[in-house]
Design an enzyme around this catalytic site. Structure first.
Site, PDB file in Angstrom:
ATOM      1  N   CYS A 261      -5.459   4.339  -4.741  1.00  0.00           N
ATOM      2  CA  CYS A 261      -5.726   3.213  -4.081  1.00  0.00           C
ATOM      3  C   CYS A 261      -6.827   2.294  -4.750  1.00  0.00           C
ATOM      4  O   CYS A 261      -6.809   1.273  -5.326  1.00  0.00           O
ATOM      5  CB  CYS A 261      -5.828   3.071  -2.391  1.00  0.00           C
ATOM      6  SG  CYS A 261      -6.232   1.593  -1.908  1.00  0.00           S
TER       7      CYS A 261
ATOM      8  N   ASP B 222      -0.598  -1.052  -4.835  1.00  0.00           N
ATOM      9  CA  ASP B 222      -1.510  -0.371  -5.322  1.00  0.00           C
ATOM     10  C   ASP B 222      -1.311   0.816  -6.346  1.00  0.00           C
ATOM     11  O   ASP B 222      -1.731   1.022  -7.321  1.00  0.00           O
ATOM     12  CB  ASP B 222      -2.964  -0.072  -4.440  1.00  0.00           C
ATOM     13  CG  ASP B 222      -2.052   0.654  -3.236  1.00  0.00           C
ATOM     14  OD1 ASP B 222      -1.160   1.151  -3.191  1.00  0.00           O
ATOM     15  OD2 ASP B 222      -3.178   1.039  -2.366  1.00  0.00           O
ATOM     16  N   ASN B 223      -0.367   1.843  -5.525  1.00  0.00           N
ATOM     17  CA  ASN B 223      -0.152   3.010  -6.428  1.00  0.00           C
ATOM     18  C   ASN B 223       1.171   3.387  -5.870  1.00  0.00           C
ATOM     19  O   ASN B 223       1.960   2.751  -5.261  1.00  0.00           O
ATOM     20  CB  ASN B 223      -1.163   4.121  -6.055  1.00  0.00           C
ATOM     21  CG  ASN B 223      -1.377   4.524  -4.763  1.00  0.00           C
ATOM     22  OD1 ASN B 223      -2.401   4.031  -4.090  1.00  0.00           O
ATOM     23  ND2 ASN B 223      -0.518   5.037  -4.033  1.00  0.00           N
TER      24      ASN B 223
ATOM     25  N   LYS C 162       1.812  10.022  -5.429  1.00  0.00           N
ATOM     26  CA  LYS C 162       0.214   9.615  -5.330  1.00  0.00           C
ATOM     27  C   LYS C 162      -0.805  10.822  -5.690  1.00  0.00           C
ATOM     28  O   LYS C 162      -0.315  11.966  -5.318  1.00  0.00           O
ATOM     29  CB  LYS C 162       0.008   9.105  -3.937  1.00  0.00           C
ATOM     30  CG  LYS C 162      -1.338   8.704  -3.740  1.00  0.00           C
ATOM     31  CD  LYS C 162      -1.416   7.970  -2.385  1.00  0.00           C
ATOM     32  CE  LYS C 162      -2.856   7.477  -1.693  1.00  0.00           C
ATOM     33  NZ  LYS C 162      -2.767   6.999  -0.641  1.00  0.00           N
TER      34      LYS C 162
ATOM     35  N   ASP D 199       0.852  -1.185  -0.265  1.00  0.00           N
ATOM     36  CA  ASP D 199      -0.080   0.114   0.034  1.00  0.00           C
ATOM     37  C   ASP D 199       0.813   1.287  -0.024  1.00  0.00           C
ATOM     38  O   ASP D 199       1.665   1.467   0.985  1.00  0.00           O
ATOM     39  CB  ASP D 199      -0.878  -0.068   1.282  1.00  0.00           C
ATOM     40  CG  ASP D 199      -2.019   0.865   1.324  1.00  0.00           C
ATOM     41  OD1 ASP D 199      -2.113   1.730   0.267  1.00  0.00           O
ATOM     42  OD2 ASP D 199      -2.897   0.836   1.895  1.00  0.00           O
ATOM     43  N   ASP D 200       0.917   2.245  -1.174  1.00  0.00           N
ATOM     44  CA  ASP D 200       1.383   3.431  -1.140  1.00  0.00           C
ATOM     45  C   ASP D 200       3.077   3.114  -1.223  1.00  0.00           C
ATOM     46  O   ASP D 200       3.745   3.961  -0.686  1.00  0.00           O
ATOM     47  CB  ASP D 200       1.067   4.234   0.116  1.00  0.00           C
ATOM     48  CG  ASP D 200      -0.185   4.853  -0.239  1.00  0.00           C
ATOM     49  OD1 ASP D 200      -1.026   4.506  -1.062  1.00  0.00           O
ATOM     50  OD2 ASP D 200      -0.470   5.748   0.514  1.00  0.00           O
TER      51      ASP D 200
ATOM     52  N   HIS E  73     -11.115  -1.914   0.478  1.00  0.00           N
ATOM     53  CA  HIS E  73     -11.216  -0.607  -0.067  1.00  0.00           C
ATOM     54  C   HIS E  73     -12.115  -0.874  -1.423  1.00  0.00           C
ATOM     55  O   HIS E  73     -11.753   0.537  -2.306  1.00  0.00           O
ATOM     56  CB  HIS E  73      -9.974  -0.007  -0.201  1.00  0.00           C
ATOM     57  CG  HIS E  73     -10.122   1.533  -0.141  1.00  0.00           C
ATOM     58  ND1 HIS E  73      -9.074   2.487  -0.628  1.00  0.00           N
ATOM     59  CD2 HIS E  73     -10.979   2.266   0.283  1.00  0.00           C
ATOM     60  CE1 HIS E  73      -9.548   3.524  -0.591  1.00  0.00           C
ATOM     61  NE2 HIS E  73     -10.762   3.513   0.295  1.00  0.00           N
TER      62      HIS E  73
ATOM     63  N   ARG F 116      -6.986  -0.929  -7.324  1.00  0.00           N
ATOM     64  CA  ARG F 116      -7.226  -2.290  -6.703  1.00  0.00           C
ATOM     65  C   ARG F 116      -8.514  -3.150  -7.548  1.00  0.00           C
ATOM     66  O   ARG F 116      -8.419  -3.832  -7.995  1.00  0.00           O
ATOM     67  CB  ARG F 116      -7.715  -2.229  -5.194  1.00  0.00           C
ATOM     68  CG  ARG F 116      -6.454  -2.096  -4.542  1.00  0.00           C
ATOM     69  CD  ARG F 116      -6.722  -1.562  -3.083  1.00  0.00           C
ATOM     70  NE  ARG F 116      -5.627  -1.065  -2.333  1.00  0.00           N
ATOM     71  CZ  ARG F 116      -4.854  -1.892  -1.270  1.00  0.00           C
ATOM     72  NH1 ARG F 116      -5.361  -3.247  -1.152  1.00  0.00           N
ATOM     73  NH2 ARG F 116      -3.887  -1.601  -0.783  1.00  0.00           N
TER      74      ARG F 116
ATOM     75  N   HIS G  52       1.063   2.456   4.040  1.00  0.00           N
ATOM     76  CA  HIS G  52      -0.002   3.904   4.085  1.00  0.00           C
ATOM     77  C   HIS G  52       0.122   4.495   5.373  1.00  0.00           C
ATOM     78  O   HIS G  52       0.605   4.019   6.351  1.00  0.00           O
ATOM     79  CB  HIS G  52      -1.283   3.324   3.737  1.00  0.00           C
ATOM     80  CG  HIS G  52      -2.275   4.187   3.496  1.00  0.00           C
ATOM     81  ND1 HIS G  52      -2.669   5.231   4.370  1.00  0.00           N
ATOM     82  CD2 HIS G  52      -3.027   4.463   2.533  1.00  0.00           C
ATOM     83  CE1 HIS G  52      -3.778   5.829   4.132  1.00  0.00           C
ATOM     84  NE2 HIS G  52      -4.053   5.489   2.569  1.00  0.00           N
TER      85      HIS G  52
ATOM     86  N   LYS H 268      -6.573  -5.443   3.438  1.00  0.00           N
ATOM     87  CA  LYS H 268      -7.347  -4.279   3.121  1.00  0.00           C
ATOM     88  C   LYS H 268      -8.172  -4.666   1.568  1.00  0.00           C
ATOM     89  O   LYS H 268      -7.469  -4.958   0.775  1.00  0.00           O
ATOM     90  CB  LYS H 268      -6.268  -3.260   2.799  1.00  0.00           C
ATOM     91  CG  LYS H 268      -7.046  -1.972   2.376  1.00  0.00           C
ATOM     92  CD  LYS H 268      -5.896  -0.695   1.985  1.00  0.00           C
ATOM     93  CE  LYS H 268      -6.541   0.369   1.532  1.00  0.00           C
ATOM     94  NZ  LYS H 268      -5.272   1.655   1.517  1.00  0.00           N
TER      95      LYS H 268
END
Length: 585
Positions: free
Chosen positions: A93, A355-356, A414, A55-56, A157, A97, A249, A155
Site C-alpha cells: 500500500c 493501490d496494489n 500482495k 485498497d487491495d 498511510h 501510494r 482491505h 485513507k
C-alpha cells in the site's frame, strides 16, 4: 458488458481514485440555472480531477475486469473510457501510494519500506524515512499551485507511525482534508483491525475522533467528500478530489443486507470463480479466445478437497468481500450523480484504481506484531462464526486461498512482485462527452509512476523543477499517458526500456514482453526468473535457461536502478517476514 479490443484511444481523462462508502441517506440535487452557468464558465483546458483509490483490489475484482461482483457505476465509467489491462504498481500500500501521488519511485519518496516492516539496517537511511519526505512534490501541491481546490477524504498511510510533523495531507497540498493516517481500521468504527494497532483520524491539521461510529467506511468517506465538493463547487476553481477508500482491505466487513445478496454465489468455490472470471475476460477482449487458463501459483487446496464446513466458511468470506466492493461502487455512484447534477461530470477527469494487487496472503490472526498469546487474546474478542462473518464484530479475511480468484488469471498476491501483487485494475474516463458504446482496452505497459505526470499534463500544471519550498526535489520518474490515452501513440515505454521496482527484497524488472522477477517471502526461492508475459501472463514457465542474455541484461538494469534510488536490502528480511508477516498494510 462488451469491450472493444481496438487500440483506438479517445481524448480527455477522468481520474477516479477508489471512493469510500457514503454517510447515511441518499443525496438528491437538482441542477439549477446557476450551476449550469457555472459549469459553462469552467474552462475545458482545466478539468476537474477525481481519483477513486481502492485498497487491495485484485486484478479481476470489478465487472469490467471480469468479476461476478456487481459494480455498475465503475463499469459505466469503463464503458465511457479506457480499461488499462497492463498497469503495474507496488505490491503493497504505502509505497504504491507515495509513487501514485508524486510520480517518483517509493524509495525516492521516503517509503523504501513500510513503517510496520522496517529492518534495523534500514532505519535512519535516506529513502527509508517510512513517511513521505521532502524530496517529492505531490500532485496536490502542484495542482493547488495551479489554482485548483484540493480535497481529500479517506485513507492516507504516508505518515509513518501515524502522526509525523510535516507529512499529513494538509501539510502536502490538500486544503480540505478528512483522513485516516494509518494503514486501516475496522470498517464500522475506528478500532484497530490487528492486535497492537492504533488509528489516527485528522481533519485538516487537527486530530479528531472518527465521526458517527457505526457508519460503514465507504459511506463515511463518500459523504464527507460530497460535503467538501458542495462547499467548494461554487468557487470558480477546478477541483482535485481524492477519494481513497479502505475497501477492500482486511477485515472483510460489510452491510448484512448486501452480504445476503451473495448467498450461494460462491458455493461453486474459488477454483470455479477463477475460471469464470478468466472466461469473461476473454469475452471482453483481454486475452485471445483460444488462451488456456494459466496454472495458479502458489497452488491452493482444490475446492473439492475441502470439508463441507470449510466450504461454507470460505464461501461466506468471499460473499463478505464481494459485498464490500459492491457497497463501494454504490457510493462511487453517489459522487458521479452529484457531478452530473451540478454539470461537472463531462468536465471531470476520473481515475479508478487500486493501490496494489489483492489482499495480504496471511490470516487475520497473523497480522499482529505482538506475541502470539497477546494477539490471540485480541482476536478472541470477535465472533467469527459462520453466521456472523462480515458483521461489525467479526474479523476475517481470506489469506492466500482467496487471492487466486481475485487476481485471475494471474499468479501470486500482495507483498510479492508476481503479477497478482503488482497488476491492478485501472479505469480512466477522459473529460468530455463520450460516444463510445463500449470501453476501449489499452494493453500497453504503464506504471504507477505515470499517473501524477498524466494528471499534471491534463491540468495544465507543471513540476516545479529542482527545488520546492526550499528543498531539493526529484524530477518525475514516470511519463504522462496523455498521448497514449488520446491514441497518438500505441505505447509510452519502448520495447527495450526497463522499469524496475523493489519491496521487502522482492524485485522485478519489466521490459517489453519480458519480466525478470525475484521473490523471497512469503513465496519464492530468492532466485531470478524470466518470463515472457505476452505468452505466459501466469508466470508458469521460467525462460532463464533459454534466454540467459536477456536475463543478464534485466538483472544489470535492476542493479543500476537499485543504486540510483538507494535500495537497502533488509537484513534478516526472510526470517522477519516469516514470523511477522505484513503487519499493517
Amino acid at each position: 458488458m462488451e469491450i472493444m479490443s481496438s487500440r483506438k484511444f479517445a481524448t480527455g481523462i477522468v481520474f477516479v481514485s477508489v471512493i469510500s462508502l457514503i454517510f447515511g441517506s441518499a443525496i438528491f440535487h437538482i441542477p439549477s440555472l446557476y450551476n449550469q452557468a457555472y459549469a459553462q464558465s469552467q474552462t475545458s483546458n482545466h478539468p476537474n480531477i477525481l481519483v477513486i483509490m481502492g485498497d487491495d483490489f485484485g486484478f479481476s475484482d470489478i465487472g469490467s475486469f471480469g468479476s461476478e461482483i456487481s459494480t455498475p457505476n465503475l463499469d459505466a465509467l469503463a464503458n465511457e473510457g479506457k480499461v488499462l489491462s497492463n498497469y503495474h504498481t507496488s505490491p503493497v500500500c504505502s509505497p504504491a501510494r507515495v509513487s501514485f501521488l508524486t510520480g517518483v519511485d517509493n524509495h525516492i519518496g521516503g517509503i523504501g519500506t513500510m513503517y510496520e516492516n522496517i529492518a534495523p539496517n534500514q532505519e535512519g537511511k535516506p529513502g527509508y524515512e517510512t513517511y513521505i519526505n521532502n524530496r517529492t512534490v505531490t500532485i496536490a501541491e502542484m495542482l493547488r499551485d495551479a489554482d485548483y481546490d484540493t480535497l481529500f477524504s479517506g485513507k492516507w498511510h504516508l505518515s509513518g507511525k501515524g502522526w509525523t510533523n510535516g507529512t499529513t495531507p494538509y501539510d502536502r497540498g490538500f486544503e480540505d482534508v478528512f483522513v485516516l493516517l494509518e494503514s486501516g481500521s475496522q470498517h464500522f468504527n475506528g478500532d484497530p483491525y490487528y492486535a497492537g494497532g492504533h488509528n489516527t483520524f485528522v481533519s485538516n491539521d487537527t486530530q479528531v475522533p472518527r465521526p458517527d461510529n457505526g457508519t460503514f467506511s465507504n459511506e463515511l468517506y463518500t459523504n464527507i467528500m460530497l460535503d467538501k465538493i458542495k462547499s467548494h463547487q461554487d468557487n470558480s476553481k477546478p477541483l482535485f478530489m481524492y477519494l481513497s477508500f479502505q475497501v477492500a482491505h482486511s477485515p472483510f466487513q460489510a452491510p448484512a443486507e448486501i452480504i445476503k445478496k451473495y448467498d450461494g454465489v460462491y458455493d461453486i468455490g474459488y477454483d470455479k470463480i477463477r475460471e469464470q472470471r478468466f472466461e469473461k475476460q476473454k469475452q471482453l477482449g483481454f486475452w485471445p479466445a483460444d488462451m488456456k487458463l494459466p496454472e495458479k501459483l502458489p497452488a491452493s487446496p482444490a475446492w473439492d478437497s475441502l470439508s463441507p464446513d470449510d466450504k461454507e466458511i470460505k464461501a461466506k468470506t468471499l460473499a463478505a468481500h464481494a459485498a464490500m466492493i459492491e457497497d463501494m461502487d454504490t457510493n462511487v455512484g453517489k459522487v458521479i450523480k452529484h457531478l452530473k447534477d451540478i454539470g461537472q461530470y463531462d468536465n471531470t477527469l476520473i481515475i479508478f484504481t487500486s493501490d496494489n494487487g489483492s489482499s495480504e496472503p496471511i490470516d487475520m490472526k497473523n497480522l499482529s506484531p505482538l506475541p502470539v498469546a497477546e494477539a490471540n487474546k485480541f482476536f478472541e474478542l470477535y465472533n467469527n462464526s459462520l453466521a456472523n462473518i462480515g458483521n461489525a464484530d467479526s474479523l476475517v479475511n481470506y489469506g492466500a486461498w482467496g487471492a487466486g480468484a481475485a487476481v485471475s488469471p494471474l499468479s501470486y498476491f500482495k507483498t510479492t512482485q508476481g503479477e497478482g501483487g503488482t497488476r491492478s485494475p485501472l479505469v480512466i474516463k477522459l473529460p468530455g462527452t463520450s460516444n463510445q458504446s463500449a470501453p476501449e482496452i489499452i494493453d500497453a505497459f504503464v506504471h504507477v509512476n505515470d499517473l501524477t505526470p498524466t494528471m499534471v499534463d491534463y491540468a495544465g500544471a507543471k513540476h516545479p523543477g529542482a527545488t520546492y519550498n526550499g528543498h531539493n526535489v526529484h524530477p518525475f520518474m514516470g511519463k504522462s499517458l496523455k498521448s497514449l490515452l488520446e491514441g497518438k501513440v500505441e505505447q509510452v515505454y519502448a520495447d527495450d526500456e526497463p522499469v524496475s521496482q523493489e519491496m521487502f527484497n522482492n524485485t522485478a524488472v519489466w521490459m517489453g514482453n519480458w519480466k525478470a522477477v525475484r521473490n523471497f517471502q512469503p513465496v519464492g526461492d530468492g532466485q531470478w526468473h524470466l518470463f515472457n508475459l505476452t505468452a505466459d501472463v501466469g508466470e508458469n514457465t521460467d525462460l532463464s535457461n533459454q534466454n540467459p542474455e536477456i536475463l543478464k541484461k534485466l538483472i544489470s538494469d535492476y542493479e543500476k536502478f537499485a543504486k540510483d534510488v538507494g535500495v537497502i536490502a533488509p537484513t534478516g528480511s526472510i526470517e522477519a517476514f516469516q514470523t511477522v508477516g505484513e503487519k499493517a498494510d
